[in-house]
Design a protein around this motif. Structure first.
Motif, short mmCIF file in Angstrom:
data_model
loop_
_atom_site.label_atom_id
_atom_site.label_comp_id
_atom_site.label_asym_id
_atom_site.label_seq_id
_atom_site.Cartn_x
_atom_site.Cartn_y
_atom_site.Cartn_z
N ASN A 164 -5.31 7.65 5.69
CA ASN A 164 -4.87 6.26 5.49
C ASN A 164 -5.94 5.43 4.79
OD1 ASN A 164 -2.29 6.48 6.60
ND2 ASN A 164 -3.01 6.10 8.67
N TRP A 184 -5.97 6.44 1.11
CA TRP A 184 -4.80 5.87 0.43
C TRP A 184 -4.93 4.35 0.28
CZ3 TRP A 184 -1.19 9.19 3.96
CH2 TRP A 184 -1.04 10.46 3.37
N LYS A 203 -7.13 3.57 -2.66
CA LYS A 203 -6.44 3.79 -3.94
C LYS A 203 -5.42 2.69 -4.21
CE LYS A 203 -6.92 8.84 -4.06
NZ LYS A 203 -6.19 10.14 -4.09
#
Length: 258
Positions: free
Chosen positions: A230, A233, A236
């Motif tokens: 998580n 991500w 990103k």
């Protein structure tokens, strides 16, 4: 094995079959009739579109069922480790069926959609959820993790916009990007302190010791693994959102100068 456990395993199978049917037949029919841009996509793009269509349906079903349990299932919320797991089992069973379907899909279309992070995520989740389904343990924590699904529709919508060539500087794309970043942070990152505060509150208790080593390891290892994914991500997504907003601002300033 009690009736609810039998029912949960049946739901896993039914869930797998339904999501497979949605991917193989329903997504194509619905998307072809509703979204004009779908017909113009390549076969590869249509395959990923169908996958994300199913992902969005799963996320909405499980995410809102999760909120219902968190808000209204007092037994689960009062006993975090051994509360009545029946509704949670059903929610976890739906997700488990979806995860198995999606794992097979990723393997089948590895060159198109393969992602090692997703494989790790799915395997870690299935490993932990197997204890929920078989023994009914940790219902509160299993359900709490499913809050994260509420960010998935925004992630998929970003891909849908790209697939039909919406300009990344357009208002709908930017609004979805900001919403995706905010919701992803709220349901996957901001909840980390609350989640682990409640995890630590169970350590050393009779309920925790009663779990045994297997469920304890599955719980902690899967939780930490998902947290790492998580955070990666989130980084990103935040970077992508920041770049999109900066690019849109430059385009807007350029238009004002003309």
């Amino acid at each position: 094995m009690d009736d609810w456990t039998h029912l949960s395993y049946a739901v896993v199978v039914v869930s797998f079959v339904i999501f497979q049917l949605l991917f193989s037949f329903m997504s194509h029919l619905i998307s072809d009739s509703v979204f004009q841009g779908y017909k113009k996509l390549t076969i590869e793009k249509q395959t990923e579109w169908n996958s994300r269509f199913v992902s969005t349906i799963h996320a909405l079903i499980v995410g809102f069922f999760c909120l219902y349990i968190l808000w209204f299932d007092d037994v689960v919320n009062s006993d975090l480790v051994w509360g009545d797991p029946r509704l949670v089992k059903l929610n976890v069973a739906v997700t488990s069926g979806y995860l198995i379907y999606d794992l097979l899909l990723l393997i089948r279309y590895w060159k198109l959609m393969g992602d090692a992070f997703f494989i790790c995520h799915h395997l870690a989740a299935l490993y932990a959820y197997s204890y929920v389904l078989s023994r009914g343990v940790l219902p509160y924590f299993a359900n709490f993790r499913l809050i994260s699904e509420l960010s998935t529709p925004f992630v998929n919508q970003r891909w849908f916009f790209d697939a039909v060539c919406f300009p990344r500087s357009s208002r709908p794309v930017l609004c979805n990007g900001v919403a995706m970043t905010v919701v992803f942070f709220l349901v996957r990152i901001a909840v980390i302190p609350t989640y682990y505060a409640r995890v630590f509150s169970t350590f050393g208790t009779e309920a925790f010791e009663k779990l045994g080593t297997g469920p304890q390891v599955a719980w902690i290892v899967s939780s930490l693994s998902l947290e790492v994914l998580n955070i990666i991500w989130m980084y990103k997504i935040f970077r992508g959102c920041y770049k999109a907003l900066v690019r849109a601002k430059k385009i807007q300033d350029s238009n004002h100068l003309k």
